[in-house]
Every structure is written in structure tokens, then in C-alpha cells.
Design an enzyme around this catalytic site. Structure first.
Site, PDB file in Angstrom:
ATOM      1  N   ARG A  31     -42.133  78.313  20.390  1.00  7.54           N
ATOM      2  CA  ARG A  31     -43.451  78.828  20.727  1.00  7.54           C
ATOM      3  C   ARG A  31     -43.306  79.633  22.016  1.00  7.54           C
ATOM      4  O   ARG A  31     -42.410  79.372  22.819  1.00  7.54           O
ATOM      5  CB  ARG A  31     -44.448  77.695  20.946  1.00  7.54           C
ATOM      6  CG  ARG A  31     -44.636  76.759  19.746  1.00  7.54           C
ATOM      7  CD  ARG A  31     -45.606  75.639  20.102  1.00  7.54           C
ATOM      8  NE  ARG A  31     -45.857  74.741  18.965  1.00  7.54           N
ATOM      9  CZ  ARG A  31     -45.217  73.599  18.750  1.00  7.54           C
ATOM     10  NH1 ARG A  31     -44.281  73.201  19.603  1.00  7.54           N
ATOM     11  NH2 ARG A  31     -45.501  72.854  17.694  1.00  7.54           N
TER      12      ARG A  31
ATOM     13  N   LYS B  22     -45.761  70.804  22.461  1.00 11.25           N
ATOM     14  CA  LYS B  22     -47.155  70.378  22.606  1.00 11.25           C
ATOM     15  C   LYS B  22     -47.210  68.918  23.047  1.00 11.25           C
ATOM     16  O   LYS B  22     -46.437  68.092  22.577  1.00 11.25           O
ATOM     17  CB  LYS B  22     -47.902  70.553  21.279  1.00 11.25           C
ATOM     18  CG  LYS B  22     -48.160  72.013  20.915  1.00 11.25           C
ATOM     19  CD  LYS B  22     -49.003  72.107  19.659  1.00 11.25           C
ATOM     20  CE  LYS B  22     -49.357  73.558  19.336  1.00 11.25           C
ATOM     21  NZ  LYS B  22     -50.176  73.662  18.111  1.00 11.25           N
TER      22      LYS B  22
ATOM     23  N   HIS C 294     -45.259  84.541  18.085  1.00 11.79           N
ATOM     24  CA  HIS C 294     -45.241  83.499  17.050  1.00 11.79           C
ATOM     25  C   HIS C 294     -44.618  84.001  15.753  1.00 11.79           C
ATOM     26  O   HIS C 294     -44.126  83.211  14.944  1.00 11.79           O
ATOM     27  CB  HIS C 294     -46.661  83.009  16.797  1.00 11.79           C
ATOM     28  CG  HIS C 294     -46.765  81.519  16.709  1.00 11.79           C
ATOM     29  ND1 HIS C 294     -46.469  80.682  17.759  1.00 11.79           N
ATOM     30  CD2 HIS C 294     -47.101  80.710  15.674  1.00 11.79           C
ATOM     31  CE1 HIS C 294     -46.635  79.432  17.382  1.00 11.79           C
ATOM     32  NE2 HIS C 294     -47.020  79.416  16.117  1.00 11.79           N
TER      33      HIS C 294
ATOM     34  N   ARG D  22     -41.113  82.947  15.495  1.00 13.49           N
ATOM     35  CA  ARG D  22     -41.021  81.530  15.125  1.00 13.49           C
ATOM     36  C   ARG D  22     -41.231  81.358  13.624  1.00 13.49           C
ATOM     37  O   ARG D  22     -40.480  80.626  12.962  1.00 13.49           O
ATOM     38  CB  ARG D  22     -42.072  80.752  15.923  1.00 13.49           C
ATOM     39  CG  ARG D  22     -42.189  79.272  15.598  1.00 13.49           C
ATOM     40  CD  ARG D  22     -43.149  78.644  16.605  1.00 13.49           C
ATOM     41  NE  ARG D  22     -43.690  77.365  16.186  1.00 13.49           N
ATOM     42  CZ  ARG D  22     -43.126  76.195  16.400  1.00 13.49           C
ATOM     43  NH1 ARG D  22     -41.936  76.144  17.003  1.00 13.49           N
ATOM     44  NH2 ARG D  22     -43.692  75.064  16.028  1.00 13.49           N
TER      45      ARG D  22
ATOM     46  N   HIS E 239     -42.885  69.996  14.639  1.00 17.11           N
ATOM     47  CA  HIS E 239     -44.116  69.649  13.937  1.00 17.11           C
ATOM     48  C   HIS E 239     -44.211  68.134  13.783  1.00 17.11           C
ATOM     49  O   HIS E 239     -43.245  67.498  13.375  1.00 17.11           O
ATOM     50  CB  HIS E 239     -44.148  70.274  12.534  1.00 17.11           C
ATOM     51  CG  HIS E 239     -44.373  71.756  12.555  1.00 17.11           C
ATOM     52  ND1 HIS E 239     -44.045  72.562  11.483  1.00 17.11           N
ATOM     53  CD2 HIS E 239     -44.896  72.584  13.495  1.00 17.11           C
ATOM     54  CE1 HIS E 239     -44.349  73.816  11.777  1.00 17.11           C
ATOM     55  NE2 HIS E 239     -44.866  73.847  12.990  1.00 17.11           N
TER      56      HIS E 239
ATOM     57  N   TYR F  77     -44.568  77.075   5.206  1.00 21.01           N
ATOM     58  CA  TYR F  77     -43.513  78.078   5.086  1.00 21.01           C
ATOM     59  C   TYR F  77     -42.965  78.181   3.661  1.00 21.01           C
ATOM     60  O   TYR F  77     -42.149  79.047   3.374  1.00 21.01           O
ATOM     61  CB  TYR F  77     -42.380  77.757   6.067  1.00 21.01           C
ATOM     62  CG  TYR F  77     -42.830  77.919   7.495  1.00 21.01           C
ATOM     63  CD1 TYR F  77     -42.968  79.183   8.063  1.00 21.01           C
ATOM     64  CD2 TYR F  77     -43.180  76.820   8.252  1.00 21.01           C
ATOM     65  CE1 TYR F  77     -43.426  79.338   9.350  1.00 21.01           C
ATOM     66  CE2 TYR F  77     -43.635  76.965   9.557  1.00 21.01           C
ATOM     67  CZ  TYR F  77     -43.752  78.224  10.095  1.00 21.01           C
ATOM     68  OH  TYR F  77     -44.213  78.376  11.372  1.00 21.01           O
TER      69      TYR F  77
END
Length: 298
Positions: free
Chosen positions: A148, A172, A244, A247, A270, A279
Site C-alpha cells: 500500500r 493496517k 494502489h 499493488r 489481508h 483478484y
């Protein structure tokens, strides 16, 4: 209980109990502030403890007039979280959003770049300027490690474990993960680090920051966006590209080359495998090839 007091307590809860990042906390607080603004604008004097589902529903109706389904769903989710917190703290017995459904939204497929397009963008970097080596190293790291933009600009020298073949990434909620880094990306980082960065007048507090601006401070997210935008315009690529996108392309290209979803999930950071499943949008020809190659009845 007043709104501002509950917001302050909720903010501490999100930070300490849930360990969310500043960006995530700001988004949750903003959702509640939108409801507060609506109440103020309509002279509705009611506390978060006694607000009814009818009033919240009226607010959602107003929101729906000005924002798309995705944003509407995000606000509903944020408010639901806030009132669940009040229930958790025994301020309320029910959630006024319990019967309010989020609008159905289609899952947006991420924009991706072909390998050739990524090569074109990176090749457009002007290496005759000192910041050129930095920009090339940044883009190679974005794509090579699937970061990110916030993870990229916060990358530290102490996060580089090149001998082991990994970098440590803080994602995150300040959750850390180790991501593999290939030799080519390591090489570009080292060129910038030992040929350009060492000549930078590094400001106090930024000694460990990997990617620096010309003033010797950490780059901003906006600066990375601007760098990419200028390169895309330079090569005349008619796609909406952001950091992004690199990514997304990292994940997509791994999947196309038969990497498993669980490995991609770990590298992207994730929490849920369902997030990574977005994806799985390969073209039919590729899927046909997978079946022909691997199915026992081929």
C-alpha cells in the site's frame, strides 16, 4: 450522554481495544459526525443513547440522495459499529441500525496494468535527476512487494532484511508482516540508498526513513500519487492509475502465474481470504488453460 463525549470514548476504543490505524479511526469518526451534522441541521436534539431507528433511517434516506451505494454502505457500516460500541459499554440495549440494510453493491474489480505497461511507466523515470533513482526504487518496491502507498512511505531502513530476502511491512492497524523481496528490487533500493540517499541532508526524526524528499523528510502519499500521475501522462497511457494499481497488478500477475490465494493473502496483509478473492478475475482463456492443464479428465 453527549455526542462529543461518546465520540471521544469511541475513538479511544478504536485505538486501544481494536488497534486500528489513524486513517481507519478517522473514517469511523467521520461517519458518526455526518449523523451529528444531520441532527444539528434539522434541529433534532437527541442523544446517542436515545436516538431511534426512525431518525437514523431518515438520515440514511438523505445520504442516499447525495452519495453512491458504496459510500452509503460504508456510512451504515460505520454507524452500526459505533452503536455496537455503545451496546458493548452498556449505554444502549439495541442498535438503531439493526433493521437497516446496506444497499447491494457490485464487487468492483481493481484496475490492473500489464507487465509491459509497468515496464513502460518505470522506464519513463528520468534517471538523470537525483530523485529518479528514488522514484524507480519506489515503483519497483510498490510492484515487487505489493505494498500500500502508506506502507511504502513508512518503510524504514531497519525494515530491510535483504540477506534473508524479506522486508518488514507495517500495515493496517499497525499489524506487521514479512514480505519477500526479489533481487532486482533489492538492487534498485541499494542504488538509491548508497548513491543518492547518503548525499541527502536528512532531517531529525527521519534518519531511519527509507524514501526521502529533497528536504530530507518522509515523502507524503500525495507526492507518490503525483509522481505516478506524471509518468503515466508522459507515456500517454489512457488508464486511471494510482499507487494502489501497482499493488493490484502484483496480486493479479502472481495469480495468473498460478500462485495460490493463501500465499497472496499473506503477502498483501489481508485479514480475510475473501478480500484476496477479488483478484480472481482472470480472462476465460487463462481459466480454460488451467483446466486443460490440471483437470484429471483433460
Amino acid at each position: 450522554m453527549k455526542w462529543q463525549n461518546s465520540l471521544k470514548d469511541y475513538q479511544l476504543y478504536l485505538k486501544i481495544e481494536r488497534g486500528l490505524s489513524k486513517n481507519s479511526i478517522d473514517n469511523y469518526i467521520l461517519d458518526v459526525k455526518k449523523l451529528i451534522d444531520y441532527l444539528d441541521a434539522n434541529h433534532i436534539n437527541i442523544s446517542p443513547v436515545s436516538i431511534s431507528s426512525e431518525i437514523v433511517q431518515q438520515f440514511i434516506y438523505e445520504v442516499a440522495k447525495t452519495v453512491n451505494s458504496r459510500s452509503q454502505s460504508r456510512i451504515i457500516s460505520g454507524l452500526r459499529s459505533f452503536f455496537n460500541y455503545l451496546i458493548f459499554e452498556d449505554y444502549r440495549a439495541d442498535n438503531p441500525l439493526e433493521l437497516i440494510e446496506s444497499p447491494k453493491i457490485g464487487r468492483k474489480l481493481p484496475d490492473t496494468l500489464a507487465e509491459e505497461e509497468i515496464d513502460q511507466i518505470i522506464s519513463a523515470v528520468d534517471l538523470s535527476k537525483p530523485e529518479g533513482e528514488r522514484n524507480r526504487a519506489m515503483l519497483e518496491t510498490l510492484y515487487g512487494c505489493g505494498l500500500r502507498v502508506s506502507e511504502l512511505i513508512n518503510l524504514k531502513l531497519s525494515d530491510l532484511f535483504f540477506e534473508e530476502g524479506f522486508i518488514k511491512v507495517t500495515g493496517k492497524g499497525d499489524k506487521q508482516r514479512f514480505v519477500p523481496i526479489v533481487d532486482a528490487t533489492k538492487n534498485y533500493i541499494n542504488i538509491y540508498r548508497y548513491q543518492i540517499r547518503i548525499h541527502t541532508n536528512i532531517q531529525s526524526g527521519h534518519e531511519d526513513t527509507l524514501f526521502l524528499n529533497r528536504r530530507g523528510k518522509q515523502l507524503t502519499r500525495a507526492m507518490v500519487f503525483t509522481i505516478i500521475k506524471q509518468l503515466v501522462e508522459k507515456i500517454g497511457l489512457k488508464k486511471k492509475i494510482s499507487p494502489h494499481t501497482f499493488r493490484h497488478s502484483f496480486a493479479t500477475h502472481l495469480l495468473q502465474n498460478n500462485a495460490d490465494l493463501r500465499s497472496i493473502q499473506l503477502m498483501l496483509g489481508h485479514e480475510s481470504i475473501t478480500t484476496t478473492e477479488i483478484y480472481v478475475h482472470l480472462d476465460r482463456q487463462h481459466l480454460k488453460g488451467v483446466v486443460e492443464k490440471f483437470h484429471p479428465r483433460k
